[in-house]
Design a protein around this motif. Structure first.
Motif, PDB file in Angstrom:
ATOM      1  N   VAL A  93       0.852  -1.187   0.000  1.00 45.51           N
ATOM      2  CA  VAL A  93       0.000   0.000   0.000  1.00 45.51           C
ATOM      3  C   VAL A  93       0.891   1.240   0.000  1.00 45.51           C
ATOM      4  CG1 VAL A  93      -1.743   1.302   1.248  1.00 45.51           C
ATOM      5  CG2 VAL A  93      -1.853  -1.201   1.207  1.00 45.51           C
ATOM      6  N   ALA A  94       0.706   2.102  -1.003  1.00 46.82           N
ATOM      7  CA  ALA A  94       1.519   3.322  -1.119  1.00 46.82           C
ATOM      8  C   ALA A  94       0.631   4.463  -1.602  1.00 46.82           C
ATOM      9  CB  ALA A  94       2.681   3.098  -2.083  1.00 46.82           C
ATOM     10  N   THR A  95      -0.427   4.730  -0.841  1.00 42.65           N
ATOM     11  CA  THR A  95      -1.447   5.689  -1.283  1.00 42.65           C
ATOM     12  C   THR A  95      -1.104   7.137  -0.984  1.00 42.65           C
ATOM     13  OG1 THR A  95      -2.649   5.251   0.776  1.00 42.65           O
ATOM     14  CG2 THR A  95      -3.332   4.026  -1.179  1.00 42.65           C
ATOM     15  N   GLY A  96      -0.008   7.390  -0.265  1.00 43.38           N
ATOM     16  CA  GLY A  96       0.461   8.760  -0.089  1.00 43.38           C
ATOM     17  C   GLY A  96      -0.284   9.551   0.961  1.00 43.38           C
ATOM     18  N   SER A  97      -0.402  10.860   0.720  1.00 44.20           N
ATOM     19  CA  SER A  97      -1.022  11.772   1.677  1.00 44.20           C
ATOM     20  C   SER A  97      -1.833  12.830   0.944  1.00 44.20           C
ATOM     21  CB  SER A  97       0.056  12.445   2.538  1.00 44.20           C
ATOM     22  OG  SER A  97       0.936  13.198   1.724  1.00 44.20           O
ATOM     23  N   VAL A  98      -2.611  13.583   1.714  1.00 45.18           N
ATOM     24  CA  VAL A  98      -3.444  14.658   1.161  1.00 45.18           C
ATOM     25  C   VAL A  98      -3.266  15.906   2.023  1.00 45.18           C
ATOM     26  CG1 VAL A  98      -5.161  13.121   0.138  1.00 45.18           C
ATOM     27  CG2 VAL A  98      -5.439  13.875   2.509  1.00 45.18           C
ATOM     28  N   PRO A  99      -3.482  17.097   1.454  1.00 44.55           N
ATOM     29  CA  PRO A  99      -3.340  18.321   2.253  1.00 44.55           C
ATOM     30  C   PRO A  99      -4.360  18.367   3.386  1.00 44.55           C
ATOM     31  CG  PRO A  99      -3.380  18.832  -0.100  1.00 44.55           C
ATOM     32  CD  PRO A  99      -3.787  17.399   0.044  1.00 44.55           C
ATOM     33  N   VAL A 100      -3.929  18.942   4.514  1.00 42.32           N
ATOM     34  CA  VAL A 100      -4.828  19.172   5.638  1.00 42.32           C
ATOM     35  C   VAL A 100      -5.532  20.511   5.421  1.00 42.32           C
ATOM     36  CG1 VAL A 100      -4.960  19.626   8.117  1.00 42.32           C
ATOM     37  CG2 VAL A 100      -3.437  17.837   7.252  1.00 42.32           C
ATOM     38  N   MET A 101      -6.849  20.511   5.527  1.00 45.77           N
ATOM     39  CA  MET A 101      -7.635  21.748   5.428  1.00 45.77           C
ATOM     40  C   MET A 101      -8.348  21.956   6.763  1.00 45.77           C
ATOM     41  SD  MET A 101      -7.063  23.108   2.473  1.00 45.77           S
ATOM     42  CE  MET A 101      -8.394  24.259   2.143  1.00 45.77           C
ATOM     43  N   PRO A 102      -7.790  22.781   7.648  1.00 49.76           N
ATOM     44  CA  PRO A 102      -8.393  22.981   8.965  1.00 49.76           C
ATOM     45  C   PRO A 102      -9.746  23.684   8.850  1.00 49.76           C
ATOM     46  CG  PRO A 102      -6.646  24.560   8.595  1.00 49.76           C
ATOM     47  CD  PRO A 102      -6.591  23.609   7.454  1.00 49.76           C
ATOM     48  N   PRO A 103     -10.627  23.477   9.827  1.00 47.46           N
ATOM     49  CA  PRO A 103     -11.984  24.051   9.769  1.00 47.46           C
ATOM     50  C   PRO A 103     -12.022  25.526  10.148  1.00 47.46           C
ATOM     51  CG  PRO A 103     -11.721  22.790  11.787  1.00 47.46           C
ATOM     52  CD  PRO A 103     -10.444  22.599  11.003  1.00 47.46           C
ATOM     53  N   ILE A 104     -11.293  26.335   9.393  1.00 45.14           N
ATOM     54  CA  ILE A 104     -11.291  27.777   9.647  1.00 45.14           C
ATOM     55  C   ILE A 104     -12.521  28.382   8.986  1.00 45.14           C
ATOM     56  CG2 ILE A 104     -10.061  29.941   9.231  1.00 45.14           C
ATOM     57  CD1 ILE A 104      -7.466  28.322   9.157  1.00 45.14           C
ATOM     58  N   PRO A 105     -13.349  29.119   9.721  1.00 44.44           N
ATOM     59  CA  PRO A 105     -14.527  29.746   9.105  1.00 44.44           C
ATOM     60  C   PRO A 105     -14.140  30.595   7.906  1.00 44.44           C
ATOM     61  CG  PRO A 105     -14.621  29.944  11.503  1.00 44.44           C
ATOM     62  CD  PRO A 105     -13.259  29.392  11.171  1.00 44.44           C
ATOM     63  N   GLY A 106     -14.840  30.367   6.804  1.00 43.89           N
ATOM     64  CA  GLY A 106     -14.598  31.127   5.590  1.00 43.89           C
ATOM     65  C   GLY A 106     -13.568  30.544   4.659  1.00 43.89           C
ATOM     66  N   ALA A 107     -12.897  29.460   5.069  1.00 50.67           N
ATOM     67  CA  ALA A 107     -11.860  28.873   4.222  1.00 50.67           C
ATOM     68  C   ALA A 107     -12.433  27.934   3.172  1.00 50.67           C
ATOM     69  CB  ALA A 107     -10.843  28.132   5.078  1.00 50.67           C
ATOM     70  N   GLN A 108     -13.544  27.275   3.514  1.00 43.10           N
ATOM     71  CA  GLN A 108     -14.129  26.296   2.596  1.00 43.10           C
ATOM     72  C   GLN A 108     -14.852  26.994   1.438  1.00 43.10           C
ATOM     73  OE1 GLN A 108     -13.350  23.130   3.225  1.00 43.10           O
ATOM     74  NE2 GLN A 108     -12.329  23.781   5.108  1.00 43.10           N
ATOM     75  N   ASP A 109     -14.674  26.431   0.241  1.00 45.10           N
ATOM     76  CA  ASP A 109     -15.336  26.954  -0.963  1.00 45.10           C
ATOM     77  C   ASP A 109     -15.058  28.439  -1.176  1.00 45.10           C
ATOM     78  OD1 ASP A 109     -16.547  24.429  -1.479  1.00 45.10           O
ATOM     79  OD2 ASP A 109     -18.083  24.886   0.013  1.00 45.10           O
ATOM     80  N   ASN A 110     -13.855  28.846  -0.835  1.00 43.07           N
ATOM     81  CA  ASN A 110     -13.442  30.235  -1.005  1.00 43.07           C
ATOM     82  C   ASN A 110     -12.441  30.284  -2.151  1.00 43.07           C
ATOM     83  OD1 ASN A 110     -12.249  32.790  -0.839  1.00 43.07           O
ATOM     84  ND2 ASN A 110     -12.341  32.845   1.397  1.00 43.07           N
ATOM     85  N   PRO A 111     -12.771  30.966  -3.256  1.00 41.28           N
ATOM     86  CA  PRO A 111     -11.872  30.979  -4.416  1.00 41.28           C
ATOM     87  C   PRO A 111     -10.522  31.625  -4.137  1.00 41.28           C
ATOM     88  CG  PRO A 111     -13.659  32.571  -4.683  1.00 41.28           C
ATOM     89  CD  PRO A 111     -14.006  31.737  -3.499  1.00 41.28           C
ATOM     90  N   ALA A 112     -10.416  32.413  -3.065  1.00 43.93           N
ATOM     91  CA  ALA A 112      -9.143  33.057  -2.742  1.00 43.93           C
ATOM     92  C   ALA A 112      -8.216  32.112  -1.992  1.00 43.93           C
ATOM     93  CB  ALA A 112      -9.384  34.309  -1.898  1.00 43.93           C
ATOM     94  N   VAL A 113      -8.749  30.994  -1.470  1.00 42.93           N
ATOM     95  CA  VAL A 113      -7.968  30.057  -0.661  1.00 42.93           C
ATOM     96  C   VAL A 113      -7.587  28.848  -1.502  1.00 42.93           C
ATOM     97  CG1 VAL A 113      -7.936  28.628   1.418  1.00 42.93           C
ATOM     98  CG2 VAL A 113      -9.150  30.824   1.426  1.00 42.93           C
ATOM     99  N   VAL A 114      -6.303  28.512  -1.532  1.00 41.51           N
ATOM    100  CA  VAL A 114      -5.815  27.373  -2.312  1.00 41.51           C
ATOM    101  C   VAL A 114      -4.897  26.522  -1.449  1.00 41.51           C
ATOM    102  CG1 VAL A 114      -5.959  28.623  -4.506  1.00 41.51           C
ATOM    103  CG2 VAL A 114      -3.810  28.627  -3.203  1.00 41.51           C
ATOM    104  N   ASP A 115      -4.737  25.261  -1.854  1.00 38.53           N
ATOM    105  CA  ASP A 115      -3.688  24.437  -1.250  1.00 38.53           C
ATOM    106  C   ASP A 115      -2.456  24.525  -2.140  1.00 38.53           C
ATOM    107  OD1 ASP A 115      -4.244  22.820  -3.438  1.00 38.53           O
ATOM    108  OD2 ASP A 115      -5.216  21.242  -2.276  1.00 38.53           O
ATOM    109  N   SER A 116      -1.428  23.755  -1.839  1.00 37.13           N
ATOM    110  CA  SER A 116      -0.178  23.856  -2.593  1.00 37.13           C
ATOM    111  C   SER A 116      -0.367  23.517  -4.065  1.00 37.13           C
ATOM    112  CB  SER A 116       0.887  22.946  -1.974  1.00 37.13           C
ATOM    113  OG  SER A 116       0.443  21.602  -1.913  1.00 37.13           O
ATOM    114  N   THR A 117      -1.234  22.538  -4.356  1.00 42.23           N
ATOM    115  CA  THR A 117      -1.497  22.172  -5.750  1.00 42.23           C
ATOM    116  C   THR A 117      -2.115  23.333  -6.501  1.00 42.23           C
ATOM    117  OG1 THR A 117      -1.818  19.860  -5.119  1.00 42.23           O
ATOM    118  CG2 THR A 117      -2.690  20.536  -7.263  1.00 42.23           C
ATOM    119  N   GLY A 118      -3.076  23.998  -5.870  1.00 42.55           N
ATOM    120  CA  GLY A 118      -3.722  25.141  -6.509  1.00 42.55           C
ATOM    121  C   GLY A 118      -2.770  26.295  -6.729  1.00 42.55           C
TER     122      GLY A 118
END
Length: 455
Positions: free
Chosen positions: A134-159
């Protein structure tokens, strides 16, 4: 039986295991639903290093006159940088695929799920095998900060890697490796960069003394330490400082860089009965899981979320699958304390082993020394005497065995493998003093530290 080994995931741990197994004559299948190479090659280590190299060249061009080279009309073209990044990634992905093809590895571009020992569903087909890795890797952590979800100004490293133009203002939430590397890229290119870190210092696994040195050496970046983001309103980041005062920062782009977590969902771990712990898939030091002939390597184990650690884990698992008795006799196990880390910031940093505080926390009296890299002729010739750089050596006061080496300064990542070997072999200060270092090199900073430490 369809295969000797089926590997779920084609990132560094998965593809290096496949190469080693194929070389030993095993019939191997690698199932990767995205692109072979994983996060590191496609949206992590390699693309960021491509952009960092461009940023470094731009900075060097701006500063070249002090070295006797005059350059007119220096500019940074983000579109061309992105093209160079894409070309680099494409070339290296092609190289990995070629190596797997040469080993006659069956690469399947499909989602895979672990059914149980010796059983893997790849796409719509259930395949059988003797071993599963099994070598499925990892995913970015997105903490539950109000206003961060579905916000076009907020990106992870890939974005952030895919943005079409340089932002004028960038706020980075998180001062770990990802945050610091992106801060270096955009700060060097002229973006106004702010990094918000809730801990008292950046890069938490660095020795505090060198962490402070690195932070002060990164140009064009403002760090807010001991601060916590409480809300994101559109492109406005709201955070509290150590005194509890509320502050705001305006940004064109907000990077969420608080870390990554093992990808333990969506591929049948719980259904197959695989044991998970607080870090990820539970494995022993030979990469065995609780299920017979099921192994796990890389980020998914949570043992170390570094590509080179995944390489080593893949090699260990492959060695035990190929010849368990020989692998045991050879001592093929993971030594976490000897895994080096590197930060490809501007300037660079790297280290291996414990910090001074960690050694003291173990109840062991430390003896340490920190020497400036201006003691290295090459470092001064290429950087001058004002460029920050240092080596810190940490040893046990009684036994004199070296337990940690940390560095800040250009070429540190290229040098640190020697420090890792020092820890692997449990060398003492006196042992290290007998090693011959090439001259002039930045690596000589390690030798200087060995001779400068108190007897």
């Amino acid at each position: 039986m369809d295969y000797d080994v089926i590997i779920i995931g084609g990132g560094p741990g998965g593809y290096i295991a496949a190469e080693r197994l194929a070389h030993a004559g095993k019939k191997v299948c690698v199932a990767e639903q995205d692109t072979v190479g994983g996060t590191c090659l496609n949206v992590g280590c390699i693309p960021t290093k491509s952009l960092l190299n461009s940023a470094k060249l731009y900075r060097h061009a701006l500063e070249s006159e002090k070295f006797g080279v005059s350059v007119q009309g220096v500019s940074a073209n983000w579109e061309t940088m992105q093209a160079w990044k894409a070309q680099t990634v494409t070339t290296l992905v092609g190289g990995v695929l070629q190596l797997l093809k040469r080993g006659k590895v069956d690469v399947r571009n499909a989602h895979a799920s672990l059914v149980g020992p010796g059983k893997v569903r790849v796409g719509d087909e259930e395949l059988s095998c003797e071993h599963v890795i099994v070598a499925t890797g990892s995913v970015p952590v997105m903490p539950p900060i109000p206003g961060a979800q579905d916000n076009p100004a907020v990106v992870d490293s890939t974005g952030l890697l895919e943005i079409s133009e340089l932002p004028k203002r960038l706020v980075i939430i998180g001062g770990g490796v990802i945050g610091v590397e992106f801060a270096s890229i955009f700060g060097a290119l002229g973006t106004e960069v702010h990094v918000i870190e809730m801990l008292p210092e950046i890069v938490p696994f660095m020795d505090d003394e060198l962490g402070s040195l690195l932070r002060s050496a990164i140009p064009g970046v403002t760090f807010h330490l001991g601060c916590q983001v409480t809300e994101i309103k559109g492109s406005t980041v709201v955070f509290s400082d150590p005194e509890g005062k509320t502050n705001t920062l305006e940004a064109d782009v907000v990077l969420m860089a608080v870390g990554r977590k093992p990808a333990t969902e969506g591929w049948g771990a719980n259904e197959a009965g695989l044991e998970l712990d607080r870090r990820g898939v539970r494995v022993d030091d030979t990469m065995r899981t609780n299920l017979p002939n099921v192994w796990a390597v890389g980020d998914v184990t949570g043992r170390s979320l570094l590509a080179h650690a995944a390489y080593r884990m893949g090699e260990i698992a492959a060695a035990h699958i190929i010849d368990g008795a020989k692998a045991k006799a050879d001592g093929q196990v993971l030594r976490e304390e000897c895994i080096p880390w590197a930060v490809y910031s501007l300037p660079e940093a790297a280290g291996v082993g414990l910090t001074e505080a960690q050694l003291a926390d173990q109840g062991i009296e430390p003896v340490t020394v920190t020497v400036p890299l201006v003691l290295s002729g090459r470092f001064v010739a290429e950087n001058g005497v004002k460029e920050p750089g240092a080596v810190k050596l940490i040893a046990e006061a009684k036994s004199r065995v070296i337990r940690g080496i940390h560095m800040v300064g250009n070429y540190a990542p290229e040098t640190i493998w020697g420090a890792a070997a020092t820890l692997e072999q449990e060398l003492s200060i006196d042992d290290l003093r007998q090693v011959i270092f090439p001259h002039p090199t930045v690596s000589e900073g390690i030798r200087e530290a060995a001779w400068a430490i108190a007897d």
